[in-house]
Design a protein around this motif. Structure first.
Motif, PDB file in Angstrom:
ATOM      1  N   UNK A   7      39.110  24.813  49.376  1.00 16.21           N
ATOM      2  CA  UNK A   7      39.219  26.253  49.129  1.00 16.21           C
ATOM      3  C   UNK A   7      39.337  26.511  47.631  1.00 16.21           C
ATOM      4  N   UNK A   8      38.435  27.339  47.144  1.00 17.52           N
ATOM      5  CA  UNK A   8      38.418  27.699  45.725  1.00 17.52           C
ATOM      6  C   UNK A   8      38.708  29.190  45.612  1.00 17.52           C
ATOM      7  N   UNK A   9      39.755  29.542  44.891  1.00 17.62           N
ATOM      8  CA  UNK A   9      40.079  30.950  44.667  1.00 17.62           C
ATOM      9  C   UNK A   9      39.834  31.318  43.213  1.00 17.62           C
ATOM     10  N   UNK A  10      39.366  32.524  43.003  1.00 16.34           N
ATOM     11  CA  UNK A  10      39.222  32.994  41.617  1.00 16.34           C
ATOM     12  C   UNK A  10      39.969  34.311  41.488  1.00 16.34           C
ATOM     13  N   UNK A  11      40.914  34.310  40.547  1.00 12.95           N
ATOM     14  CA  UNK A  11      41.826  35.442  40.390  1.00 12.95           C
ATOM     15  C   UNK A  11      41.652  36.083  39.017  1.00 12.95           C
ATOM     16  N   UNK A  12      42.146  37.289  38.903  1.00 13.16           N
ATOM     17  CA  UNK A  12      42.106  37.977  37.612  1.00 13.16           C
ATOM     18  C   UNK A  12      41.788  39.444  37.775  1.00 13.16           C
ATOM     19  N   UNK A  13      41.942  40.161  36.708  1.00 17.13           N
ATOM     20  CA  UNK A  13      41.687  41.598  36.761  1.00 17.13           C
ATOM     21  C   UNK A  13      40.179  41.863  36.868  1.00 17.13           C
ATOM     22  N   UNK A  14      39.825  43.133  37.124  1.00 18.69           N
ATOM     23  CA  UNK A  14      38.435  43.456  37.438  1.00 18.69           C
ATOM     24  C   UNK A  14      37.508  43.385  36.226  1.00 18.69           C
ATOM     25  N   UNK A  15      36.228  43.122  36.542  1.00 17.65           N
ATOM     26  CA  UNK A  15      35.168  43.008  35.535  1.00 17.65           C
ATOM     27  C   UNK A  15      35.460  41.926  34.506  1.00 17.65           C
ATOM     28  N   UNK A  16      35.785  40.736  35.000  1.00 16.09           N
ATOM     29  CA  UNK A  16      36.025  39.595  34.109  1.00 16.09           C
ATOM     30  C   UNK A  16      35.182  38.390  34.508  1.00 16.09           C
ATOM     31  N   UNK A 140      33.130  47.255  31.230  1.00 11.55           N
ATOM     32  CA  UNK A 140      33.406  47.315  32.662  1.00 11.55           C
ATOM     33  C   UNK A 140      32.106  47.412  33.443  1.00 11.55           C
ATOM     34  N   UNK A 141      32.101  46.841  34.644  1.00  8.06           N
ATOM     35  CA  UNK A 141      30.957  46.980  35.521  1.00  8.06           C
ATOM     36  C   UNK A 141      30.829  48.415  36.010  1.00  8.06           C
ATOM     37  N   UNK A 142      29.646  48.749  36.473  1.00 10.52           N
ATOM     38  CA  UNK A 142      29.379  50.117  36.935  1.00 10.52           C
ATOM     39  C   UNK A 142      30.301  50.490  38.095  1.00 10.52           C
ATOM     40  N   UNK A 143      30.871  51.687  38.013  1.00 10.24           N
ATOM     41  CA  UNK A 143      31.719  52.195  39.080  1.00 10.24           C
ATOM     42  C   UNK A 143      33.127  51.623  39.089  1.00 10.24           C
ATOM     43  N   UNK A 149      44.730  50.312  30.476  1.00  9.78           N
ATOM     44  CA  UNK A 149      46.126  49.871  30.538  1.00  9.78           C
ATOM     45  C   UNK A 149      46.416  49.196  31.879  1.00  9.78           C
ATOM     46  N   UNK A 150      45.891  49.779  32.945  1.00 10.10           N
ATOM     47  CA  UNK A 150      46.092  49.213  34.275  1.00 10.10           C
ATOM     48  C   UNK A 150      45.354  47.885  34.415  1.00 10.10           C
ATOM     49  N   UNK A 151      44.148  47.837  33.885  1.00  7.70           N
ATOM     50  CA  UNK A 151      43.346  46.612  33.942  1.00  7.70           C
ATOM     51  C   UNK A 151      44.071  45.451  33.255  1.00  7.70           C
ATOM     52  N   UNK A 152      44.627  45.732  32.081  1.00  5.73           N
ATOM     53  CA  UNK A 152      45.368  44.706  31.342  1.00  5.73           C
ATOM     54  C   UNK A 152      46.626  44.297  32.110  1.00  5.73           C
ATOM     55  N   UNK A 153      47.343  45.299  32.623  1.00  5.23           N
ATOM     56  CA  UNK A 153      48.595  45.014  33.339  1.00  5.23           C
ATOM     57  C   UNK A 153      48.329  44.179  34.583  1.00  5.23           C
ATOM     58  N   UNK A 154      47.253  44.485  35.308  1.00  7.46           N
ATOM     59  CA  UNK A 154      46.929  43.716  36.520  1.00  7.46           C
ATOM     60  C   UNK A 154      46.701  42.247  36.163  1.00  7.46           C
TER      61      UNK A 154
END
Length: 194
Positions: A7-16, A140-143, A149-154
């Motif tokens: 099982x491979x998981x990839x984590x992180x905030x959006x559009x990375x 950021x990706x479309x949509x 601030x939220x993106x960084x905090x996540x």
């Protein structure tokens, strides 16, 4: 076919770069004849069911995303040698922590403790954990949600949860994709060969 599930998981905030990385990993392993199972980002599915997400994330939406993710991971294990998870369960809790911080809301300790226990306990189920590092220069990706601030905090909350769970993720940046892909492929092949 090997009976070993990896099982491979990839984590992180959006559009990375999580989805792009998983597509590359899927493509290489599929070409080698490996049976791949995928668990996608469940935030949209949660929103479609009426759960609040992003800065409105709450206990129920986080619990649903975690439970649905674990259900899909278990189901994928029935027919797959390698399971690729776009956002392991700790991601959902990281987003909740960020949402609470950004919005100034609070949640009962009991609810936070319950979610934390699930996230930390399940984190050990990933044979490989990749964590993306936010590059503010990448648009950021479309949509996608534009609240920087939220993106960084996540991203910070997810990283803190990984540290709390004593995980040792492979860090994916905007410039080391080929290196990380090679490293993850080597680890997956080694697990499959056991």
């Amino acid at each position: 076919m090997s009976m070993r599930k990896v099982k491979v998981g990839i984590a992180g905030t959006h559009s990375t770069g999580k989805s792009t990385f998983l597509e590359q990993l899927d493509s290489v392993l599929s070409a080698e004849g490996v049976a791949i199972g995928r668990v996608g980002d469940l935030a949209k599915a949660a929103r479609d069911r009426g759960f609040p997400i992003l800065t409105d994330h709450n206990f129920e939406s986080t619990l649903w995303i975690m439970a649905e993710g674990m259900r899909q991971e278990a189901e994928a294990a029935l027919s797959s040698e390698v399971i690729l998870v776009d956002r392991p369960v700790l991601d959902a809790l990281g987003y909740l922590y960020a949402a609470v911080e950004i919005s100034g809301r609070s949640l009962p300790d009991r609810q936070l403790d319950e979610l934390r226990s699930i996230a930390v306990a399940h984190a050990g189920d990933y044979d490989v954990l990749v964590m993306t590092k936010l590059d503010p220069a990448i648009s950021l990706g479309e949509g996608r949600d534009k609240n920087h601030e939220f993106r960084v905090a996540a991203g910070e909350k997810i990283r803190a949860l990984a540290e709390e769970a004593a995980l040792q993720p492979v860090i994916l940046t905007s410039s080391n994709g080929d290196e990380v892909l090679g490293q993850v492929l080597e680890t997956v092949r080694r697990h499959l060969a056991k």
